[in-house]
Design a protein around this motif. Structure first.
Motif, PDB file in Angstrom:
ATOM      1  N   ILE A 212      -3.717   0.334  -2.877  1.00 31.84           N
ATOM      2  CA  ILE A 212      -2.673   0.785  -3.813  1.00 31.84           C
ATOM      3  C   ILE A 212      -1.655  -0.347  -3.976  1.00 31.84           C
ATOM      4  CG2 ILE A 212      -0.806   2.480  -4.180  1.00 31.84           C
ATOM      5  CD1 ILE A 212      -2.552   4.442  -2.444  1.00 31.84           C
ATOM      6  N   VAL A 213      -1.243  -0.586  -5.209  1.00 31.53           N
ATOM      7  CA  VAL A 213      -0.312  -1.673  -5.518  1.00 31.53           C
ATOM      8  C   VAL A 213       0.985  -1.505  -4.717  1.00 31.53           C
ATOM      9  CG1 VAL A 213       1.064  -2.672  -7.397  1.00 31.53           C
ATOM     10  CG2 VAL A 213      -1.307  -1.989  -7.817  1.00 31.53           C
ATOM     11  N   ARG A 214       1.512  -2.598  -4.173  1.00 35.62           N
ATOM     12  CA  ARG A 214       2.784  -2.549  -3.420  1.00 35.62           C
ATOM     13  C   ARG A 214       3.865  -1.856  -4.242  1.00 35.62           C
ATOM     14  NH1 ARG A 214       3.989  -5.893   0.916  1.00 35.62           N
ATOM     15  NH2 ARG A 214       6.139  -6.109   0.235  1.00 35.62           N
ATOM     16  N   GLY A 215       4.581  -0.936  -3.593  1.00 32.59           N
ATOM     17  CA  GLY A 215       5.621  -0.191  -4.296  1.00 32.59           C
ATOM     18  C   GLY A 215       5.078   1.022  -5.033  1.00 32.59           C
ATOM     19  N   GLY A 216       3.738   1.210  -5.003  1.00 35.25           N
ATOM     20  CA  GLY A 216       3.115   2.376  -5.629  1.00 35.25           C
ATOM     21  C   GLY A 216       3.254   3.609  -4.738  1.00 35.25           C
ATOM     22  N   GLU A 235      -0.386   0.980   6.668  1.00 40.27           N
ATOM     23  CA  GLU A 235       0.850   0.178   6.725  1.00 40.27           C
ATOM     24  C   GLU A 235       1.185  -0.420   5.362  1.00 40.27           C
ATOM     25  OE1 GLU A 235       0.435  -2.584   9.961  1.00 40.27           O
ATOM     26  OE2 GLU A 235       0.141  -0.976  11.422  1.00 40.27           O
ATOM     27  N   ASN A 236       0.462   0.010   4.339  1.00 40.73           N
ATOM     28  CA  ASN A 236       0.734  -0.463   2.988  1.00 40.73           C
ATOM     29  C   ASN A 236       2.152  -0.041   2.572  1.00 40.73           C
ATOM     30  OD1 ASN A 236       0.492  -1.417   0.391  1.00 40.73           O
ATOM     31  ND2 ASN A 236      -1.215  -0.102  -0.199  1.00 40.73           N
ATOM     32  N   ALA A 237       2.860  -0.931   1.868  1.00 41.81           N
ATOM     33  CA  ALA A 237       4.252  -0.652   1.463  1.00 41.81           C
ATOM     34  C   ALA A 237       4.271   0.237   0.222  1.00 41.81           C
ATOM     35  CB  ALA A 237       4.980  -1.965   1.186  1.00 41.81           C
ATOM     36  N   ILE A 238       3.974   1.535   0.441  1.00 42.50           N
ATOM     37  CA  ILE A 238       3.907   2.510  -0.660  1.00 42.50           C
ATOM     38  C   ILE A 238       4.673   3.767  -0.259  1.00 42.50           C
ATOM     39  CG2 ILE A 238       1.711   1.752  -1.674  1.00 42.50           C
ATOM     40  CD1 ILE A 238       0.277   3.829   0.087  1.00 42.50           C
ATOM     41  N   ARG A 239       5.017   4.571  -1.268  1.00 40.41           N
ATOM     42  CA  ARG A 239       5.654   5.862  -0.990  1.00 40.41           C
ATOM     43  C   ARG A 239       4.559   6.904  -0.748  1.00 40.41           C
ATOM     44  NH1 ARG A 239       8.339   6.706  -6.222  1.00 40.41           N
ATOM     45  NH2 ARG A 239       6.686   5.281  -6.859  1.00 40.41           N
TER      46      ARG A 239
END
Length: 451
Positions: A212-216, A235-239
């Motif tokens: 998933i795209v960062r910030g997604g 640990e992906n930077a997503i919501r």
């Protein structure tokens, strides 16, 4: 653009061909066999190959791209020619990404429920005249095609399938989409011919979340233990937005959904469908549809084709057809019909038709899948087992796997049909679950039994 389809007749492939023709592309294609409805739909638009087979001469340097379907083999003569000429060869999901890389990509993933959730989202958006590109795995009421692509729409809604991309690209389709907004509905081991262990299967969903795209964002079913584990460990930077089955009750065969405006009757039913609805609501809200508008639209959603589709109804009897074949789907579907019609006898018929379901080892996964049924019926073809080169499956193994000694098991289409047409369906609910057709069952004749 000039594009050639190798294996144009598949369900997904012919819909993509139609979408690109609608967009103004010049389309050609080949296949060794094409069935209805693909055949008629391609013919209407002048895209049906003049003759079936593979013709390397159709591949030339004037082509901008070749799209390769799963049905083709790695040594396909047209594919070999395209490789020889150095043409750009896309798998189906690769090409969809290419068409949507400047859009906001909404991808619905999960072992089950993804077609229904995608359909719910598209129904709500269409109801409110919100134009989006899309790809969905079932024919929807009010939609001409299962794929729609434009230059101008900001969003594309994609059903994210975990099956392989093409004969020469063994990555699961949903690994290629790089979503901005994603959903995961459930994880239940499937496609064992490709993912031999449960751990290997779960890993595909980990890759999906990490892609998933960062910030997604990921909207996920927190009632599914495996989904919860995968999403929360990422640990992906997503919501991360969890959802669960909304409050509801069933009264006289009608499901009433709790909403901020009070109880609302809806057309779909069953805990799994209500769970799907909760996921769809979150995604629509992420796309700018407010809650009240979502409820107004979803009240008119009747379901995706072949997903708990009511095919006939009489005064005190009803018949449904469902695509369910994996153990978790079979269990959820049988329970949904029983919950909706608790006072009727539930006759649940399951056809074991897929590679996984006909595998002697995998059969154990069906433990308790038909427990909700008053009468459990299983149909399978020993010939299909042979064609798929699997070890023989016996009636005893099936009954033991289901933990239903009383299960009626048929291996002959005529015997199954005789059983069905001799039955009195008064005060009953019939549920036909299969991705096949029970060796040639005429569903129109079944409908006659319920008039």
């Amino acid at each position: 653009m000039k594009i050639h389809f190798i294996a144009i007749g598949g369900s997904a492939m012919h819909n993509l061909a139609l979408a690109l023709e609608h967009k103004g592309y010049a389309i050609t294609g080949s296949d060794d066999v094409i069935f209805e409805p693909s055949k008629g739909r391609l013919e209407t638009k002048g895209l049906l190959p003049v003759e079936f087979g593979w013709f390397p001469e159709k591949i030339h340097t004037d082509l901008d791209a070749v799209i390769l379907g799963m049905h083709a083999k790695p040594d396909n003569p047209e594919l070999l020619r395209a490789q020889e000429l150095g043409l750009k060869i896309y798998s189906y999901p690769e090409f969809l990404y290419e068409q949507s890389k400047y859009k906001t990509r909404v991808v619905i993933g999960g072992s089950h429920g993804k077609t229904t959730i995608t359909s719910m989202i598209l129904h709500v958006l269409a109801y409110h005249d919100i134009a989006v590109d899309y790809m969905v795995g079932a024919q929807l009421e009010g939609f001409d095609r299962m794929v729609h692509l434009t230059e101008e729409n900001d969003f594309i809604v994609l059903e994210g399938d975990e099956y392989l991309s093409s004969p020469i690209d063994r990555r699961p389709k949903f690994h290629l989409y790089q979503p901005n907004i994603a959903l995961m509905s459930g994880i239940a081991w499937d496609h064992i011919n490709v993912f031999p262990t449960f751990e290997n299967y779960v890993e595909q969903f980990q890759v999906f979340v990490d892609g998933i795209v960062r910030g997604g964002s990921i909207t996920y079913n927190e009632e599914d233990i495996e989904v919860k584990k995968v999403v929360e460990a990422s640990e992906n930077a997503i919501r991360k937005f969890p959802y669960s089955t909304p409050d509801h009750r069933v009264e006289n065969g009608i499901t009433l959904l709790d909403t901020p405006e009070g109880e609302m009757p809806i057309e779909v039913f069953g805990k799994h469908n209500l769970n799907n609805l909760a996921g769809a609501k979150w995604i629509c809200q992420n796309m700018g549809v407010d809650e009240a508008d979502f409820y107004e639209a979803i009240a008119t959603f009747k379901g995706a084709s072949k997903r708990l589709e009511k095919i006939a109804e009489g005064t005190n009897k009803v018949a449904f057809k469902d695509f369910a074949h994996s153990p978790s789907k079979v269990k959820a579907t049988a329970e949904a019909v029983k919950e909706q019609y608790p006072d009727r006898k539930l006759i649940a018929c399951l056809e074991l038709h897929t590679y996984s379901s006909l595998n002697a080892e995998f059969l154990k996964e069906y433990d308790g899948a038909l427990n909700a049924a008053d009468e459990a019926v299983v149909f399978y073809s020993p010939d299909a087992v042979k064609i798929k080169q699997l070890d023989e499956v016996t009636e005893k193994q099936i009954a033991e796997a289901l933990k239903r000694e009383d299960a009626q098991i048929f291996t002959e289409p005529t015997a199954f049909q005789e059983y069905l047409f001799a039955k009195d369906f008064d005060n009953s609910a019939l549920l036909l679950m299969s991705s096949g057709n029970y060796g040639g069952l005429d569903f129109d004749s079944v409908k006659e039994l319920f008039h």
